[in-house]
Design an enzyme around this catalytic site. Structure first.
Site, short mmCIF file in Angstrom:
data_model
loop_
_atom_site.label_atom_id
_atom_site.label_comp_id
_atom_site.label_asym_id
_atom_site.label_seq_id
_atom_site.Cartn_x
_atom_site.Cartn_y
_atom_site.Cartn_z
N ASN B 51 -22.18 -5.43 -42.55
CA ASN B 51 -21.12 -5.65 -43.53
C ASN B 51 -19.89 -6.21 -42.81
O ASN B 51 -19.31 -5.54 -41.96
CB ASN B 51 -20.80 -4.30 -44.21
N PHE B 52 -19.52 -7.44 -43.14
CA PHE B 52 -18.39 -8.09 -42.45
C PHE B 52 -17.03 -7.60 -42.95
O PHE B 52 -15.99 -7.91 -42.38
CB PHE B 52 -18.46 -9.61 -42.62
N LYS B 53 -17.04 -6.87 -44.07
CA LYS B 53 -15.78 -6.39 -44.69
C LYS B 53 -14.75 -7.52 -44.74
O LYS B 53 -15.12 -8.67 -44.99
CB LYS B 53 -15.26 -5.15 -43.94
N HIS B 135 -19.68 0.11 -52.77
CA HIS B 135 -19.27 0.55 -51.44
C HIS B 135 -18.06 1.49 -51.57
O HIS B 135 -17.26 1.33 -52.49
CB HIS B 135 -18.90 -0.67 -50.57
N GLU B 183 -23.53 6.82 -47.25
CA GLU B 183 -22.43 6.68 -46.28
C GLU B 183 -21.33 7.71 -46.56
O GLU B 183 -20.54 7.53 -47.49
CB GLU B 183 -21.78 5.30 -46.39
N ILE B 188 -16.79 6.70 -42.07
CA ILE B 188 -16.76 5.24 -41.99
C ILE B 188 -15.67 4.78 -41.02
O ILE B 188 -14.52 5.20 -41.12
CB ILE B 188 -16.56 4.61 -43.39
N ALA B 244 -20.95 -1.85 -39.82
CA ALA B 244 -19.81 -2.76 -39.98
C ALA B 244 -19.03 -2.84 -38.66
O ALA B 244 -19.40 -3.61 -37.78
CB ALA B 244 -18.92 -2.31 -41.13
N SER B 245 -18.00 -2.00 -38.52
CA SER B 245 -17.12 -2.11 -37.35
C SER B 245 -17.90 -1.96 -36.04
O SER B 245 -17.53 -2.58 -35.04
CB SER B 245 -16.00 -1.08 -37.42
#
Lengths: 266, 266, 266, 266
Positions: B51-53, B135, B183, B188, B244-245
């Site tokens: 997930n590039f957010k 999300h 999640e 997160i 993601a991160s």
């Protein structure tokens, strides 16, 4: 003579704007060598912005086609016309045409953990020069309108804030956006032009807004379907129009848009 | 005859999917002639979705770069890895890589007057094969989660619905999405992996979901930063991870993602 | 002597207001006969409004107790002090005290099918004289702020619109509410008084608002904890304060509120 | 001895419930002495809940009148009937009648800084025994539905979660509320009864919900206007009905509600 120059590609790279000027770089690739020629394109009143909404007639490849027809009218008539395609189409459209491209919305966020949101920096990088804000179909909290306008300033994006009525337009004027578009929501998509059905909404808006803010560009929208509606809008004192279904769902968008553009010269 | 084959461009045109297969067309342009070769690419567990957010490290050109690194890992390891860039980057990313591309959100709307919304048809036309839904940073009304899953079915898009806890995961299971990603929002972005810090959240989710829905693919996410976190997630019974991160903000995303992919083979 | 007059009940029935006057009816029931004596109570600057939020210290019976302490201070000091209890407590509080009672929010709706919303007419019927609007913990769409202000006018309710910063305050001024309360959200609940920590926010607000609207009453809030904070707020040009935790969570709310009230007379 | 018993007041103090029993205290005041007699009132299927929405016909004093008519029918027919008035009327209604009172919504918050929100503790203290959740006119995020159900448990409030269709009903069943009310939104307020127009929606709901949750009480609603609609609903397997305009806007609410109550005995 043997042909050598086998691949020549010309692209316009929009790289941002200085308010009502669209800074464009003309990039010519000739056999792997690239020449960049900076252009300054005016985007100044009278203005027409075509909102593509989420109409299928203006989605994906059709968004590019409609943007090209819009560019054709703009080049032929020298009238400043911008387009606001869907988020997913902005990059493709901005690469395909040299006219100003707008997002339909951005979110009041900074880069980071914001899945599913629209970041100003991402819109800017596509080559769009601005964004609609607070359209009646995507209304925002008052503090978010303020925050987004501030974000557009940081990114040199043009802010086009929509407002439902004269009082709200005046409220928006205090937040100092670049453009205010007054659109009575009850007329949106009806084909009943605001400039003829509710002229007082427009004149009241101009009066109230000008008491607060002398610089902001004032557009009107809702129901604009014919050249004479555009003309009526300008005569009432607006500096252009925000249109959608009148163009997008027209049988011949090019012809209707050309009629609109010509109506700005009266 | 003198002409050297001066221009050859190979592109992959994603044109939709049949559930966990990504239908891809290999398009080869040789001097204006185009040859299309249909390919079927598997997208099946173990799955990694990145997930590039709205991280700057994964915006615009950097989104394309990160997608290419992801594609490299996927090709090298044969592990199914998808990417979820921002709306504005989906089209460009989907053209640049052959791995599955996801939107981060779509709206529960049909084509029409919905300024600033995300239409399934527009996402599909970019070549994306699915979308994240609900999300924790873009939570939705229960009835909208249901409506969006139904829309993804009409468009043959893969639905990846995020859920905060085992009960919510079970609730989502009744709506019959393709993929559920559990999640815990409190983990997160922390680097504390759900698969190690809260294994019971995962096992409870699997238990409750499987009582209702045997087919849905179950992923987990939050805090996944190392290969061993991925391994732990799979050992607990998940079929992959949503990250993601851990990737996007890594010093060397390629190396970390490669570690993740290799950890799926234990 | 045989006692006959066994039941005497005195109640104050608030029945609405004429702007800054609270029309109150003193109703005395003596053995089933009722005598009504109309009273006019001023509610005019300097004003203190105590927002009960959803603090347990100001819920249910405790809301009534706190409102009675507030009434005591108001009667003793002759300072206009209003209270804003939770929706469920408005009716009970408005029956228990004679000081002005406010709702914390109303919805932009007309009577009808709106389950779970707050109707102006229902707030009015409880005896409340007005409502907070757009508090930073209950922010609203710009068009809803406008719609709610119009609804308060139809119901003779006093509108107290909260704003985050000077620009937003100016925007609100165009919507012509009765009262604007400037509250920098970053100071709310901190005990750091806006009137001392950010005096320029207040003076800028007054300047920008007065250019647009000469009549609106301007309050400030956030972090007000001591009499000197109130004094500082008035010296900067506000006409009162909006307070919450400074009173509600004080060890002795009566004493702190009395200090606030006395500080308005400098 | 001279004293006549000059003042005798009987009130019912609802102090909470143990699931489907409404714990009521009968408080008899005789000349300043109070006698409290605890009562246990059953609230069990077949159930009728009357949602007052924000109809003027059920606001303020009229809310109390309608609640008293409802109480009369409940006492006469021994059928469990609850009422859901507006937030501002809950306290007054709960004091005026002995039948179960519900809020129309509560927020997923803990006590604290939440201006304009509805706190479970405040609803509980009014004497209400439960709350509607996720009504189609007040829809909630999936995670908020989950959070609110958990909060109702902490406060011994009965949770009545509304759902639009069978799939959503099944999803809600996993969150383990006390009551699910299936209401197709397209029929709400139409007078076209769900139990006759869409019987399959009801039977599908019961089937899907019972696979997941055997205990939850299942109601249906939307368009219920006549006794035979109630009868049809029960024959399809529901345990009662959620009604609104069919009663609130009836010429004679008492008569229609009595018809409803009698129809539950077939």
């Amino acid at each position: 003579m043997q042909q050598q120059s086998s691949y020549c590609k010309i692209t316009f790279l929009n790289i941002g704007i200085s308010k009502f000027y669209s800074k464009t770089i003309l990039a010519i690739n000739v056999n792997a060598k690239q020449v960049k020629i900076p252009l300054l394109k005016k985007f100044q009143p009278p203005i027409i912005i075509v909102n593509f909404k989420t109409y299928l007639e203006a989605t994906g490849e059709k968004a590019v086609e409609l943007a090209k027809k819009t560019e054709k009218v703009s080049l032929e008539t020298k009238v400043s016309i911008g387009v606001a395609p869907q988020f997913t189409d902005i990059a493709t459209v901005a690469k395909a045409v040299s006219i100003p491209v707008f997002a339909q919305h951005i979110d009041p966020i900074q880069p980071g953990s914001h899945t599913g949101h629209v970041l100003a920096a991402s819109v800017e990088e596509t080559g769009a020069i601005g964004t609609l804000i607070n359209h009646s179909e995507r209304q925002l909290k008052l503090s978010d309108v303020d925050a987004i306008i501030k974000i557009t300033r940081e990114h040199s994006l043009v802010s086009v804030v929509c407002a439902n009525n004269p009082n709200i337009s005046a409220a928006v004027a205090s937040l100092e956006p670049d453009i205010i578009a007054i659109e009575p929501p009850e007329l949106i998509g009806t084909g009943i032009p605001v400039s003829k059905a509710k002229p007082q909404v427009i004149t009241d808006t101009i009066k109230l807004v000008r008491e607060i803010n002398e610089k902001v560009v004032i557009l009107c929208g809702a129901g604009i379907s014919r050249g004479e509606d555009v003309k009526a809008a300008l005569k009432l004192g607006t500096q252009g129009v925000l249109v959608a279904s009148g163009i997008v769902k027209a049988k011949d968008p090019y012809m209707v848009l050309r009629e609109f553009a010509e109506a700005t010269r009266f």
